[in-house]
Design a protein around this motif. Structure first.
Motif, mmCIF file in Angstrom:
data_model
loop_
_atom_site.group_PDB
_atom_site.id
_atom_site.type_symbol
_atom_site.label_atom_id
_atom_site.label_comp_id
_atom_site.label_asym_id
_atom_site.label_seq_id
_atom_site.Cartn_x
_atom_site.Cartn_y
_atom_site.Cartn_z
ATOM 1 N N SER A 135 0.820 -1.205 0.000
ATOM 2 C CA SER A 135 0.000 0.000 0.000
ATOM 3 C C SER A 135 0.859 1.262 0.000
ATOM 4 O O SER A 135 0.382 2.337 -0.351
ATOM 5 C CB SER A 135 -0.951 -0.005 1.193
ATOM 6 O OG SER A 135 -0.226 0.148 2.388
ATOM 7 N N TYR A 139 2.643 5.852 -2.949
ATOM 8 C CA TYR A 139 3.317 7.132 -2.705
ATOM 9 C C TYR A 139 4.300 7.491 -3.803
ATOM 10 O O TYR A 139 4.309 8.608 -4.303
ATOM 11 C CB TYR A 139 4.097 7.078 -1.389
ATOM 12 C CG TYR A 139 3.261 7.383 -0.202
ATOM 13 C CD1 TYR A 139 2.910 8.689 0.095
ATOM 14 C CD2 TYR A 139 2.798 6.372 0.606
ATOM 15 C CE1 TYR A 139 2.132 8.963 1.182
ATOM 16 C CE2 TYR A 139 2.014 6.641 1.703
ATOM 17 C CZ TYR A 139 1.682 7.942 1.984
ATOM 18 O OH TYR A 139 0.901 8.212 3.048
ATOM 19 N N TYR C 60 -3.154 4.032 8.274
ATOM 20 C CA TYR C 60 -2.727 5.429 8.398
ATOM 21 C C TYR C 60 -1.870 5.862 7.221
ATOM 22 O O TYR C 60 -2.192 6.795 6.496
ATOM 23 C CB TYR C 60 -1.965 5.643 9.707
ATOM 24 C CG TYR C 60 -2.845 6.126 10.823
ATOM 25 C CD1 TYR C 60 -3.537 7.323 10.711
ATOM 26 C CD2 TYR C 60 -2.994 5.397 11.993
ATOM 27 C CE1 TYR C 60 -4.343 7.762 11.728
ATOM 28 C CE2 TYR C 60 -3.805 5.832 13.017
ATOM 29 C CZ TYR C 60 -4.480 7.023 12.881
ATOM 30 O OH TYR C 60 -5.282 7.454 13.882
ATOM 31 N N ALA C 61 -0.727 5.146 7.031
ATOM 32 C CA ALA C 61 0.198 5.588 5.995
ATOM 33 C C ALA C 61 -0.327 5.257 4.605
ATOM 34 O O ALA C 61 -0.226 6.059 3.684
ATOM 35 C CB ALA C 61 1.569 4.949 6.224
ATOM 36 N N GLY C 62 -0.924 4.055 4.463
ATOM 37 C CA GLY C 62 -1.295 3.610 3.130
ATOM 38 C C GLY C 62 -2.639 4.099 2.648
ATOM 39 O O GLY C 62 -2.893 4.113 1.454
ATOM 40 N N ALA C 63 -3.534 4.480 3.559
ATOM 41 C CA ALA C 63 -4.864 4.880 3.107
ATOM 42 C C ALA C 63 -5.206 6.314 3.517
ATOM 43 O O ALA C 63 -5.467 7.166 2.669
ATOM 44 C CB ALA C 63 -5.913 3.904 3.650
ATOM 45 N N ILE C 64 -5.165 6.599 4.809
ATOM 46 C CA ILE C 64 -5.606 7.915 5.271
ATOM 47 C C ILE C 64 -4.730 9.021 4.680
ATOM 48 O O ILE C 64 -5.220 10.036 4.187
ATOM 49 C CB ILE C 64 -5.603 7.968 6.810
ATOM 50 C CG1 ILE C 64 -6.702 7.058 7.355
ATOM 51 C CG2 ILE C 64 -5.799 9.383 7.299
ATOM 52 C CD1 ILE C 64 -6.827 7.051 8.841
ATOM 53 N N LEU C 65 -3.425 8.794 4.712
ATOM 54 C CA LEU C 65 -2.528 9.856 4.249
ATOM 55 C C LEU C 65 -2.578 10.017 2.735
ATOM 56 O O LEU C 65 -2.404 11.120 2.212
ATOM 57 C CB LEU C 65 -1.110 9.567 4.726
ATOM 58 C CG LEU C 65 -0.324 10.827 5.033
ATOM 59 C CD1 LEU C 65 -1.057 11.683 6.043
ATOM 60 C CD2 LEU C 65 1.029 10.484 5.553
ATOM 61 N N ILE C 66 -2.821 8.912 2.031
ATOM 62 C CA ILE C 66 -3.005 9.007 0.577
ATOM 63 C C ILE C 66 -4.191 9.918 0.293
ATOM 64 O O ILE C 66 -4.158 10.762 -0.610
ATOM 65 C CB ILE C 66 -3.246 7.603 -0.023
ATOM 66 C CG1 ILE C 66 -2.000 6.757 0.068
ATOM 67 C CG2 ILE C 66 -3.715 7.706 -1.463
ATOM 68 C CD1 ILE C 66 -0.923 7.097 -0.918
ATOM 69 N N LEU C 67 -5.238 9.757 1.106
ATOM 70 C CA LEU C 67 -6.408 10.612 0.941
ATOM 71 C C LEU C 67 -6.026 12.072 1.158
ATOM 72 O O LEU C 67 -6.440 12.959 0.403
ATOM 73 C CB LEU C 67 -7.494 10.185 1.930
ATOM 74 C CG LEU C 67 -8.792 10.955 1.833
ATOM 75 C CD1 LEU C 67 -9.421 10.742 0.480
ATOM 76 C CD2 LEU C 67 -9.753 10.514 2.915
ATOM 77 N N PHE C 68 -5.209 12.325 2.186
ATOM 78 C CA PHE C 68 -4.747 13.691 2.433
ATOM 79 C C PHE C 68 -4.006 14.232 1.212
ATOM 80 O O PHE C 68 -4.236 15.358 0.776
ATOM 81 C CB PHE C 68 -3.810 13.723 3.648
ATOM 82 C CG PHE C 68 -4.520 14.002 4.939
ATOM 83 C CD1 PHE C 68 -4.988 15.278 5.207
ATOM 84 C CD2 PHE C 68 -4.720 13.013 5.875
ATOM 85 C CE1 PHE C 68 -5.642 15.543 6.389
ATOM 86 C CE2 PHE C 68 -5.378 13.268 7.052
ATOM 87 C CZ PHE C 68 -5.841 14.536 7.317
ATOM 88 N N VAL C 69 -3.110 13.391 0.675
ATOM 89 C CA VAL C 69 -2.324 13.831 -0.486
ATOM 90 C C VAL C 69 -3.253 14.165 -1.657
ATOM 91 O O VAL C 69 -3.091 15.190 -2.329
ATOM 92 C CB VAL C 69 -1.292 12.745 -0.872
ATOM 93 C CG1 VAL C 69 -0.637 13.072 -2.193
ATOM 94 C CG2 VAL C 69 -0.249 12.609 0.206
ATOM 95 N N PHE D 67 -11.776 3.592 -0.861
ATOM 96 C CA PHE D 67 -10.667 2.677 -0.579
ATOM 97 C C PHE D 67 -10.418 2.583 0.920
ATOM 98 O O PHE D 67 -10.285 1.480 1.465
ATOM 99 C CB PHE D 67 -9.409 3.129 -1.300
ATOM 100 C CG PHE D 67 -8.161 2.478 -0.804
ATOM 101 C CD1 PHE D 67 -7.977 1.122 -0.963
ATOM 102 C CD2 PHE D 67 -7.177 3.216 -0.170
ATOM 103 C CE1 PHE D 67 -6.829 0.512 -0.505
ATOM 104 C CE2 PHE D 67 -6.032 2.610 0.289
ATOM 105 C CZ PHE D 67 -5.863 1.258 0.125
ATOM 106 N N ILE D 68 -10.355 3.712 1.603
ATOM 107 C CA ILE D 68 -10.104 3.679 3.055
ATOM 108 C C ILE D 68 -11.139 2.821 3.747
ATOM 109 O O ILE D 68 -10.825 1.930 4.531
ATOM 110 C CB ILE D 68 -10.201 5.093 3.662
ATOM 111 C CG1 ILE D 68 -9.032 5.933 3.217
ATOM 112 C CG2 ILE D 68 -10.209 5.013 5.177
ATOM 113 C CD1 ILE D 68 -8.889 7.179 4.022
#
Lengths: 338, 100, 167, 118
Positions: A135, A139, C60-69, D67-68
């Motif tokens: 996942s 990035y 957190y890193a793989g989903a929530i923060l991607i959403l932020f980005v 997705f989340i």
């Protein structure tokens, strides 16, 4: 002379990690060559022939490619976000390599009282680790696209990211059935439990689902929308050159090897041979090679999805199918009382 | 020897950094990220206590907090996006009046 | 050894957290936060909670923060500048943060914690497996909260569509 | 046991070192002759107009949110899957309830066209 067992363990792991990185680097180099030959064969062309078409000399083609890439100018486009622009390809390749920490390559071997395990780590959460590391791959792509200050890159990166996260859900679901049968998240356990019968026998739907999602995750044909040449030039890597571009490219090919290895490990018995024949790394390598060949074959034959078709397929077909597979497995397991 | 105090201090530092972030920054996205950092600091404390009390309830709590955080972020960012589409600005001071 | 790893990841987490607050560019902030999340995941592993660590990285890193980005890119370039803080706000906030930190530290330091209690010693955890242990709790004792999270996710799903689909 | 995870840390260090070396080599070895035309963004030969950091469609955001929410579902599925043998019917029913509630949301999103990419 006595050796501290802890230091021996560290050294052992360090050697294995370096060997795996170097091996994957080599695999990448020769996959690019093999792919060019396969594509050429399918399209009735000769294929790469400058270095030499047949014989031992042809093997040097990737070396020539590498030398050429290294000596290309390493530029950074105007107005690009320099730090993120530089970081993104490194991140891509590092994340692609990290998954290999938990994949078992061969049964353990005991030489002179010292047992060598052919994996870097056997952890209780290995399957989740793979998903977690996977996942993070988003990035590299989204940041590479964003930092280049190019519209094609940004759109390619975003498309790629949206595609990857959409298929990640179904990818995760496809593995749940295997985990239910194995009752463990450790890949070593999962492989060991497939000794006479591979998981694919119990989980055919899960296997197909995983394969489709794996192709989408690696952004390969027919899911190669992010770098649809006719629309987006080269997608997120449009503004990259030199080794930075090579690193993105390398990440893509290593990801192909990784998803093939995971498919082989989860569904096709990993290093187990059919009917328990001579378990060993050769089986795993053979299975990976077959997968890689199919990847190349698809690239040479299949047309590309349209983006709306791709998203609809992921969310409206694969996701319900994955859920149905999990519950079908659950009901069957409860009914059979296993 | 790693004691629970080490972890609680770290948790306190991270929580404070998050709190300062919420107070200092005017960009709602960064404020939101600071709130996430504060939640994470709390999670760290939960896990630390779970380890030192040798009881896994703390870990289960973290698990549930993760879910709450995800739902919160989803809706919170939706509000920010909706706000932006209406006002063409996301400065929080501009958004202090809750009228559409 | 344990302590060295703790200090390594704790300092990474603190530096990255500071970076998140200080950096001007929202994408850089988000990246710093990703580093914090991963460093915390490493600490969770150190604390015998690998399952939580994996969930942390994934969610957190793989989903929530991607959403932020995504949202940062959605709203850019206006976000990049971001109006500065009011003049008096900065020192005040720093002061508040400091008071906060001291207060928390005092509370933490004054709390006397009993150790070696309860059934889940590290050895026992290793035996049954962390995922199994947490899962067993989640699907038995904490069944109601678990089921309620599904409602929460449902509400979030509906809320997001209502908010974002409006044209 | 945390020590089981130490090899992953070693692996992390090795791959970071590899990435760092590759990036350094590429920065050191290649020639450096920047020209304005070379550094300008590629736009199929046309002179670029406007900033590339433009606003992107809200669709991407919607996809990420969905997705989340489903990712959380996955992370609940994994411990459930490994425990499934012990939980039996009980496990099947509790997870069915959980998924049923989520399916209501899924159907709602579907009906509202949340999965259609226009």
């Amino acid at each position: 002379m006595t050796l501290d067992p802890f230091m021996v363990m560290l050294l052992d792991v360090l050697v294995k990690a370096i060997v795996i990185v170097v091996a994957l680097l080599g695999a990448y180099a020769y996959m690019t060559l093999a792919e060019r030959y396969v594509m050429a064969r399918v399209q009735v062309r000769i294929g790469p022939n400058r270095v030499g078409r047949v014989g031992p000399i042809a093997v040097l083609q990737p070396v020539a490619d590498a030398v050429k890439t290294i000596f290309k100018e390493d530029f950074c486009p105007a107005n690009a976000d320099k730090i993120v622009y530089t970081l993104a390809p490194g991140l891509a390749v590092a994340i692609a390599l990290l998954a290999w920490a938990v994949i078992p390559l061969s049964p353990p071997l005991t030489i002179a009282g010292y047992t060598i395990h052919f994996y870097i780590a056997d952890v209780g959460i290995a399957a989740l680790y793979l998903l977690a590391v996977g996942s993070l791959g988003v990035y590299a792509i989204v940041l590479g696209g964003w930092s280049s200050n190019n519209k094609y890159s940004l759109l390619g990166g975003l498309r790629s990211a949206a595609q990857m996260i959409s298929y990640e859900v179904s990818l995760g679901l496809a593995l749940v059935g295997v985990l239910m049968i194995s009752g463990s998240l450790s890949l070593v356990d999962i492989v060991e439990k497939q000794s006479p019968i591979w998981n694919v026998v119990w989980q055919p739907v899960g296997f197909v689902l995983y394969c489709i999602c794996a192709v989408a995750e690696t952004n390969r044909v027919p899911f190669d929308l992010p770098e649809a040449e006719t629309e987006l030039v080269a997608g997120y890597s449009t503004e990259y050159g030199s080794l930075k571009f090579a690193l993105f490219y390398m990440a893509e090919y290593i990801n192909i090897v990784t998803v093939s290895a995971i498919a082989a490990t989860m569904f096709l018995g990993g290093y187990q041979g059919p009917f328990g024949l001579l378990p060993g790394a050769h089986w795993l390598l053979l299975k990976i090679a077959v997968f890689i060949f199919i990847f190349m074959w698809m690239r040479a034959t299949l047309p590309r999805f349209r983006y709306d078709q791709l998203m609809r397929f992921g969310w409206k077909v694969l996701l319900p199918l994955g859920l149905a597979n999990v519950f079908a497995t659950a009901v069957v397991m409860v009914l059979l009382g296993r | 020897m790693l004691t629970v105090n080490h972890l609680i201090f770290l948790s306190a530092i991270l929580f404070s950094i998050g709190a300062v972030g919420v107070l200092v920054r005017r960009n709602p996205l960064i404020m939101f990220m600071s709130i996430e950092l504060m939640l994470n600091a709390v999670n760290l404390a939960f896990v630390a206590f779970a380890r030192y009390l040798q009881n896994l309830d703390g870990q289960v709590f973290v698990f549930l907090i993760l879910t709450v955080a995800a739902a919160e972020v989803a809706v919170g960012l939706a509000i920010i996006v909706a706000l932006f589409r209406q006002r063409e600005t996301i400065d929080v001071d501009e958004a202090s009046i809750l009228k559409g | 050894m344990e302590l060295a790893i703790f200090y390594l990841f704790a300092s990474i987490a603190i530096v990255a957290a500071l970076g998140m607050v200080v950096l001007r560019n929202a994408v850089h902030s988000a990246l710093s936060l990703a580093v914090v999340f991963v460093a915390l995941a490493a600490l969770y592993v150190l604390l015998n909670a690998p399952f939580i660590a994996a969930a942390q990285v994934m969610i957190y890193a793989g989903a929530i923060l991607i959403l932020f980005v995504f949202v940062i890119m959605l709203l850019s370039p206006r976000v990049d500048q971001g109006a500065g803080a009011l003049k008096w706000q900065r020192p005040l906030a720093a002061l508040c943060g400091l008071v906060f930190a001291v207060e928390l530290a005092i509370v933490a330091a004054s709390a006397l914690l009993p150790t070696e209690r309860g059934p889940f010693t590290p050895e026992r955890l290793a035996e049954i497996g962390d995922v199994q242990a947490v899962g067993a709790l989640l699907f038995t004792d904490f069944l109601l909260p678990f089921e309620i999270t599904s409602l929460l996710l449902l509400v979030a799903m509906v809320g997001v569509i209502v908010l974002a689909k409006k044209r | 046991m945390p020590v089981d995870y130490l090899p992953i840390l070693v692996m992390l260090i090795v791959v970071s070192a590899f990435a760092a070396i590759a990036l350094t080599i590429s920065a050191l070895v290649g020639p450096r002759r920047p020209t304005p035309a070379k550094l300008s963004p590629y736009e199929s030969g046309m002179p670029p107009f406007g900033s590339a950091r433009r606003r992107v469609p809200v669709k991407y955001y919607l996809t990420a949110v969905l997705f989340i929410l489903f990712d959380i579902e996955i992370i609940f599925f994994y411990p459930w899957a490994v425990l499934f043998r012990q939980l039996g019917w009980f496990g099947l029913i509790e997870m069915a309830l959980f998924v049923l509630v989520l399916l209501v949301g899924y159907v709602y999103v579907w009906r509202k066209g949340g999965f259609d990419w226009d």
